[in-house]
Structures are given as C-alpha cells and as structure tokens.
Design an enzyme around this catalytic site. Sequence first.
Site, short mmCIF file in Angstrom:
data_model
loop_
_atom_site.label_atom_id
_atom_site.label_comp_id
_atom_site.label_asym_id
_atom_site.label_seq_id
_atom_site.Cartn_x
_atom_site.Cartn_y
_atom_site.Cartn_z
CB CYS A 1 113.53 7.23 31.88
SG CYS A 1 113.49 8.22 33.40
CG HIS B 1 109.76 10.09 32.08
ND1 HIS B 1 110.22 8.80 32.21
CD2 HIS B 1 109.31 10.19 30.81
CE1 HIS B 1 110.04 8.15 31.07
NE2 HIS B 1 109.49 8.97 30.21
#
Length: 721
Positions: free
Chosen positions: A241, A674
């Site tokens: 990510c 994330h």
Amino acid sequence: MAIGVAGGFQVENAGWEFEKQHSIAVVHSAHEITRVPLSEVDAVPMSVSMAAHAIVDHQDGYVEEAVQEWEEKRAPSRYADALIQLPDPPPISQHPDSWACGCGCGLKQNLWLNLSDGYIGGGRKNWDGSGGCGGALEHFRATGQRYPLCAKLGTITAEGADVFSYAPDEDDMVLDPHLEKHLQHFGISMREMTKVDKTMAELEIEANMKFEWDALTEANATLKPLAGANFVGLKNLGNTCYVNSLLQLLFSLNSFRKQYLVSRDQVFSESPAAAPATDFETQMKKLARALLSDDYNGRVADDAEDPVDISPKMLKSIVGRDNPEYRGTEQQDVHAYYQHFLQILSLADRRRGGSTELARMFSFTLEERIESLDSGKVKYREQAGENTLCLSVPLECATNQDEVAAYESAVAAAADSSSVPEVLARVPFSALLEKYAAPGMIEYKDPESGRMGNATKATRLSTFPPYLFVQIRRYLQDDFGNAKKISASVPVPSELDLSSIRGSGPKEGEVLMKDEGPPEANAAFVDAILGMGFGDNAAKRACLATKNVGVEQAMEWIFAHMDDPDLNDPLPAPGGAAASGPPVNEESLAMLVSMGFSQRHSEQALRATDGDLERAAVWVMSHPEEAEPTPAPAASSGGEAAGGAAPSYDVADPCTYRLQGFASHMGSSVHCGHYVAHIRKDGKWVIFNDRKVAESENPPVDRGYLYLFVRTDVDLPSLSA
C-alpha cells in the site's frame, strides 16, 4: 497492508450488525439432525469441543497474510533471558475449557498466563467495556512488579504465542526467545496447543477499523466509486500500500503525465528490445497508460464490488532490485520509499537525456545560518539536493492543552489506560513552520580560532521546487527506544505560503566568518562508535555523512550502509581527489560519464563496487559527489574579508503552493499498518485505497503523514482535456 480489499482483512459493511451462533450438528440420519450450541461445552466430548472451536477461530490464508503484514516487528524482551520462574508451579491444563481468570470474574477468553508464577488473569479492558478485566495487570502490580512477562493462552501454537511485558520500560508486545522452555515449566507443550483466541494483531486491526481506520479511509461514509482514466486503483501485492499511495500521488502531476503518457505503440517501440520487463522507463509508461488513459475504463460503474485494478509487479521489482527492504513484502515507510524512488528516477533522467529531469523538480536547497555566540560572526552555507520539508509536531503549541491535560490525568489515574477515550492535540500548522525556523543551539568549531564553542543554527529554504513533499513527523522514540506515534490533529492548509522560512542571505552589518577547512569527524563521536566495535574509517565516514549531529544519527547511518563496499575504506583526500586504485573498465566509465556523472565520481563508484556497472550506477546516486574547492568570496558588508558566501537565490521562484494530495498512515509504526492516498482532481478530493477509488466526502487533511504540494505557477493536469 491490504484491508477491505481482495487478499486482505475484510471489514464489514458500515451500518450492519451481525449476530453469529455456532452449533455442532449431530447427524443421526438424513431426516434427524441434533444441534448442540457450541457454548454448551458439557454436552459434547472435550475433543469434539476443541475441534469445533479450532474450526470457528481458523483464519484463511488471506487473513493470515494480512495479519502478518499489519503486525509490527517485536523486539526480544530484556527480561526473557533471566526470567524468574517460581518452583513447584501450579500445573496448567492444555484444554481451553478449564481456563479462567484468577480474580473470580468468570472470564474465559482473553486470558494471560504469567510466565513467572503461573497466575492466569484477564487482559486489559477497552474503553467501550470490551476486552478483559485487567486481572493480569493487577496481579503484576500486586506482586511488586517483579514478574513482567505474560503469554496469551489462546494464541499458543507450535509457532509461538503473543507475549506481553508489563515492565514500565517495555509495556508492549515482545518476543520471548525461551517461550517453549518457559511454558514447559507449567506443563504446557507448544506442539500440542491449538489457537482458540484472537491474537493482538487481529484485535489491533479491529480497533483500527473502528477508530483511525474509519477516519482515514472514510469507512463510515457511503462513497461514490469512480472509474476510468485517472481513477484506476492499484492491486496490493502483499503489503504494498505504501508503493500504491506514492505512485498515485506522482502520477497526479502534470510532468509525469507529459513524460510517460505515450501511445501504446510508443511504449513498445521506445523500450529496449532485449529486456523491456526490467526497463524502468518502459514500466513507467505502461503504468501511465493504465492509470491515466481509458485503456482500463473499467467495471466500477456497473459493479462496485469488483473494480478494475492494475498490478505494478514489474515496476516494484525494478525499483526494489538493489534494495532488500523494497524487494520483499514487509511494510515500509512511504517517505523512505519516495526518497529511494527519486534515486531511481534521477538515474533514469540521466540515461534518457534531454531537458526533462523529473527528479530535480522535487529538489531544493537549504540555507543554514550559523552564528557564533563567542564572536558574533555568522556563516551561511547551502545544502543542496534536499527533497522533503520535514516538520516536527510541537505538542506544546496545542490549542486544546486543557483537554489534553485532562485526558493525560485520566490515563494516569486509570487502572487501564485503554479504557480512556483518546483526545487528540490540535496543533496549528503555523506552529510547525515556526519550530522549523527557530534557531537551535549547537557546538561549533570556530574556523578562525580553532576552538569549540556554542553557536545558533537556523535553517531556511533558498530555493523552492515545482513540487514539494512535506513530511509531518508523527513517529518518535521514547526514552527506552520504543517507537511511539504522535496522533495529533494538524490542519494542513490547502494554500501554503512559505515566505516565513525563505532564506535571504547575509544582512547588512553582519560580519561573515572565514571559510572553514575540510570538515573533520567529531573525535568524541568517533571514539564512542569505536567503542561499539566499528572501524575507524566507518566511524569517521558516518560522522561526516551526518554532519557530526550525534552518535545516534551516525550509528543509524552505519546500520543503513552496512552493505556498502567502501564503508571501511580510507576516506577520500581533502579536495575530492579521486581514490587511488586499479584502473577501471573504460567502457563502464564511459557509460557512467555519458549519464552526466563526472569522471572522478564515476571512477569512485566503479572502484567501490568492484567494477559492477549496475551497482556503480546506484552507488553514484546514493553518494553525492564532494564539491570542488571554491575561491574565497568577496568582502562582507562589514568590510572584512570573509568566507562563507551565501547560497545563490532565485528570487523569481514563488514560495506559494497548492495542496495536491497526501498519504495517510494508520498503525503504531511506519513499518506496519496501512497507507491510503487522498488526491485533489479537478477540484474534488478522491481517495485511493489500493484497488478502491472513490469520491472523498471528508478527506482527513489533519491526519496525513506525507503531503504533496504544487507551486502556484505550475500547471495542474486537466482531467477533461
């Protein structure tokens, strides 16, 4: 980490509540089935109950991979080697149904075994009442804080278990290298245990989904999916990510669109026939077509659950080829990856030739002003090649200090700090700029007297790049070296004026110092590093590379350059003379020189990498060339001959910017958690969460980590053009 996407941790749809019931079905015949609720453990044999619990708690491969990506690397506990284990401990059954909290509260899950005395206590209670009873922590306090290590019973398997240290200098999840031996002390065989409870990593994911996750990904909003050119998502390749967020930000810039968005025929005709799969330029052009053209005008409008996405595997492989941190699937810092990406981009610029140098569009020069407190004289020097404006968060400037103080008092008084709802400090962005520009005290060797003394150092920007990345430092280390996150709210303006930190060079009446000689490594710092077992040349090289800031910074530099072949080589002679050594390959030398590097620098690179051209090309990018000696400047405005001439300034460059986008991070460390990106396109905010792309209703501009600004005189791409 991939959360809420294919191959990652799946979140439930907002607005729905689910109630799950599990039963064991006993099939007597095709028409006779008896269902026994799983909660009625006495109605079935223990072996059947344990098997049923294992099935219910089993995570599939996708979720297990996602948990590994989210989970932060844990350090071995400093108490594990000499852990006290009391003699004649109570035997602990390996059957979960027999476990219970020792405080008598009746808790049967989230139980922690004290590895010193065998006490079983409940985990901490969450602020919303969920979690445990806090019995394990209370027992630690009641026993004089002598027995800090506890293992979560339901997570014990042959591979390991969750271990927490209640010691004040750790107070975190840790590793116990001797866990198997410590558990055998209580009759527990790890090889015979089965996971029957959620790990702390799984619980952390759920907690982040509820709080930080909801804020940064707008999980509670019903967002309108977007598709087609400029709105194509990127597949998470296993904890990538951070790569996806950076690529989406870069390809939102007009310069990247102009350089890499070419026709399909050009993608192939301009790529090297021998190895297009390993050519950076080819893969960037392919990605540009995928993200910015209608080649993948996908299915989002018709099927919001199955958006089209792109898998940038080849580009990720090329960028991470010479760096082990980016070759694997571990989470990385998006800011560090951006700096590494710029090195690869700069090398591509040189190979390509021409007037377009994308990497330089992020580069700027700093002005450092040093004033001796002994003589009052000043020195100006420039530091070129910077690519990020890094800003610290001054929590002392929070506008809600009373609320924060009340929160901190509540945390200190609570038996379990997690039971207190968090209050974020609200810090104005202007306070970050003021802290950046404020002079700091340093030790400085006066070039005229040769004596060490005190001086102030202030930093300004002397040039302003077309594209400016601003990093808000949300992560720091506490006194025990543990990573901590600053979860402050910092409202970042959409229009940024940096005139308050613009350098201006010497002022009228200032007396400039004479030029210094060649820089020398701080002798005290070198001695400290030698005492840690490193060589003299490595110590000096590290101190010079970090500008003698401190031993800690020098050690970090050494650890980051342990694989450098020249780490322990003698330092180059003053004045930048080329290092002596065997002749280098003339063809390799000519290749590096043709890329725009000097012959002296190219020779150094080839010698440092044993003549390997590919490694030498990376070496020259990560080892800036030392400047040649400069002639003494003219007399200062004070009338005395002085060195330390001021940097050259381009006063025509505006110092005002527009916010183009930002990458946000959720998690306790940049190496876990994330990333998502929010980007402004044609005046509207869009969220890029790996493969999912949607209109943003409430972009969390106050919670970002890495911000991208575009100078106001630089054109932005028009999506309708």
